[in-house]
Design a protein around this motif. Structure first.
Motif, PDB file in Angstrom:
ATOM      1  N   PHE A   1      -2.703  -2.100  -8.465  1.00  0.00           N
ATOM      2  CA  PHE A   1      -3.879  -2.430  -9.261  1.00  0.00           C
ATOM      3  C   PHE A   1      -4.120  -1.392 -10.229  1.00  0.00           C
ATOM      4  CE2 PHE A   1      -4.851  -5.172  -5.312  1.00  0.00           C
ATOM      5  CZ  PHE A   1      -5.325  -5.944  -5.759  1.00  0.00           C
ATOM      6  N   SER A   2      -3.860  -0.038  -9.779  1.00  0.00           N
ATOM      7  CA  SER A   2      -3.893   0.922 -10.872  1.00  0.00           C
ATOM      8  C   SER A   2      -3.189   0.875 -12.004  1.00  0.00           C
ATOM      9  CB  SER A   2      -3.832   2.340 -10.092  1.00  0.00           C
ATOM     10  OG  SER A   2      -2.729   2.604  -9.532  1.00  0.00           O
TER      11      SER A   2
ATOM     12  N   LYS B   1     -10.678   5.546  -7.006  1.00  0.00           N
ATOM     13  CA  LYS B   1     -10.802   5.525  -5.329  1.00  0.00           C
ATOM     14  C   LYS B   1     -11.020   4.184  -5.082  1.00  0.00           C
ATOM     15  CE  LYS B   1     -11.772  10.207  -4.848  1.00  0.00           C
ATOM     16  NZ  LYS B   1     -11.069  10.957  -3.675  1.00  0.00           N
ATOM     17  N   TYR B   2     -10.742   4.125  -3.681  1.00  0.00           N
ATOM     18  CA  TYR B   2     -10.718   2.698  -2.908  1.00  0.00           C
ATOM     19  C   TYR B   2     -11.485   2.771  -1.711  1.00  0.00           C
ATOM     20  CZ  TYR B   2      -6.485   2.582  -6.133  1.00  0.00           C
ATOM     21  OH  TYR B   2      -5.681   2.681  -7.229  1.00  0.00           O
ATOM     22  N   SER B   3     -12.302   1.710  -2.012  1.00  0.00           N
ATOM     23  CA  SER B   3     -13.538   1.564  -0.689  1.00  0.00           C
ATOM     24  C   SER B   3     -12.396   1.041   0.639  1.00  0.00           C
ATOM     25  CB  SER B   3     -14.300   0.446  -0.992  1.00  0.00           C
ATOM     26  OG  SER B   3     -13.620  -1.099  -1.047  1.00  0.00           O
TER      27      SER B   3
ATOM     28  N   LYS C   1      -8.388  -5.030   3.086  1.00  0.00           N
ATOM     29  CA  LYS C   1      -8.084  -6.185   2.739  1.00  0.00           C
ATOM     30  C   LYS C   1      -6.380  -6.220   2.049  1.00  0.00           C
ATOM     31  CE  LYS C   1     -10.758  -9.799   0.274  1.00  0.00           C
ATOM     32  NZ  LYS C   1     -11.768 -10.025  -0.579  1.00  0.00           N
ATOM     33  N   LEU C   2      -6.119  -5.189   1.853  1.00  0.00           N
ATOM     34  CA  LEU C   2      -4.666  -5.021   1.237  1.00  0.00           C
ATOM     35  C   LEU C   2      -3.637  -5.636   2.092  1.00  0.00           C
ATOM     36  CD1 LEU C   2      -4.767  -1.755  -0.984  1.00  0.00           C
ATOM     37  CD2 LEU C   2      -4.442  -4.008  -2.061  1.00  0.00           C
ATOM     38  N   GLU C   3      -3.994  -5.314   3.654  1.00  0.00           N
ATOM     39  CA  GLU C   3      -3.021  -5.484   4.617  1.00  0.00           C
ATOM     40  C   GLU C   3      -2.737  -7.158   4.576  1.00  0.00           C
ATOM     41  OE1 GLU C   3      -4.779  -4.126   8.262  1.00  0.00           O
ATOM     42  OE2 GLU C   3      -4.949  -1.932   7.350  1.00  0.00           O
TER      43      GLU C   3
ATOM     44  N   LEU D   1     -13.406   5.753 -10.816  1.00  0.00           N
ATOM     45  CA  LEU D   1     -13.118   4.351 -10.971  1.00  0.00           C
ATOM     46  C   LEU D   1     -12.995   4.087  -9.316  1.00  0.00           C
ATOM     47  CD1 LEU D   1     -13.133   1.622 -12.382  1.00  0.00           C
ATOM     48  CD2 LEU D   1     -10.574   2.217 -12.622  1.00  0.00           C
ATOM     49  N   ARG D   2     -13.889   3.240  -8.676  1.00  0.00           N
ATOM     50  CA  ARG D   2     -13.899   2.811  -7.475  1.00  0.00           C
ATOM     51  C   ARG D   2     -13.475   1.221  -7.577  1.00  0.00           C
ATOM     52  NH1 ARG D   2     -18.570   5.455  -8.066  1.00  0.00           N
ATOM     53  NH2 ARG D   2     -18.711   7.613  -7.094  1.00  0.00           N
TER      54      ARG D   2
END
Length: 220
Positions: free
Chosen positions: A166-167, A147-149, A155-157, A212-213
């Motif tokens: 990342f995963s 999961k991603y906040s 922020k990925l932008e 997993l966040r």
């Protein structure tokens, strides 16, 4: 229908029911079982160790050997001493045996020995915590739903990255244990670095509820 035929149908239904229950619950750890209770306790509480500072024993290799035994081994209850409050457990895996002290009342966990190596308090020894090795930590993360906040995605932008970057590179994650809080009762936190392509990033992770966040990151 005679008794023999009724018995056959009963046994057939019983066996099918067992397969159904196994299919539904096979991913569960059955924490209430004595062996699983011991191993879960060792994994969820700080594992203390006396080690000789001159020998620099606290390597990732030693950590992996110890946690391989805990995760994959079998508790030998016939050798263990479980009547007293400070219990002694023998856990065996392949050709290796580790002995642990456990007190369920005050969350004490200590490794006493690994094969012929005894970790005793001596003038040159240091009392420390031995953390999960990098490979077993990755295996734990890999089983969890990712999961991603919202702030993480936002922020990925700013970077030429996406969630999969990342995963897929979690195997390279190196935890910074002094900054992390892996024994937090609610949502343990893991802080460390991860390598993606030719760049390194500081990453903040959180676990809980089989997830997993990904909380935050920044480029180093």
């Amino acid at each position: 229908m005679n008794f023999i035929n009724r018995l056959k149908f009963y046994l057939l239904g019983f066996i099918l029911g067992l397969f159904l229950v196994y299919g539904i619950f096979k991913e569960r750890n059955w924490d209430w079982l004595p062996e699983n209770k011991v191993k879960k306790f060792l994994l969820e509480n700080p594992l203390k160790i006396y080690y000789n500072k001159k020998l620099d024993l606290l390597s990732d290799q030693l950590s992996k050997k110890i946690f391989d035994i805990i995760i994959n081994g079998d508790v030998n209850f016939s050798k263990s001493e479980t009547k007293q409050e400070l219990k002694i457990y023998f856990i065996e895996y392949k050709q290796n045996t580790a002995i642990f002290n456990i007190s369920f009342k005050d969350t004490l966990c200590r490794i006493l020995s690994l094969n012929s190596n005894y970790f005793e308090k001596e003038p040159n020894s240091k009392d420390s915590t031995i953390f999960l090795d990098q490979k077993n930590l990755f295996l734990r993360f890999d089983k969890l739903e990712k999961k991603y906040s919202k702030s993480f995605i936002k922020k990925l932008e700013k970077y030429p990255l996406n969630e999969e970057d990342f995963s897929k590179n979690l195997k390279s994650f190196e935890p910074n244990w002094p900054q992390s809080d892996p024994f937090k009762k609610s949502n343990p936190e893991y802080l460390g670095t991860i390598k993606i392509q030719d760049s390194a990033y500081f990453l903040i992770l959180e676990t809980g509820n089989q997830k997993l966040r990904f909380k935050d990151f920044y480029k180093i």
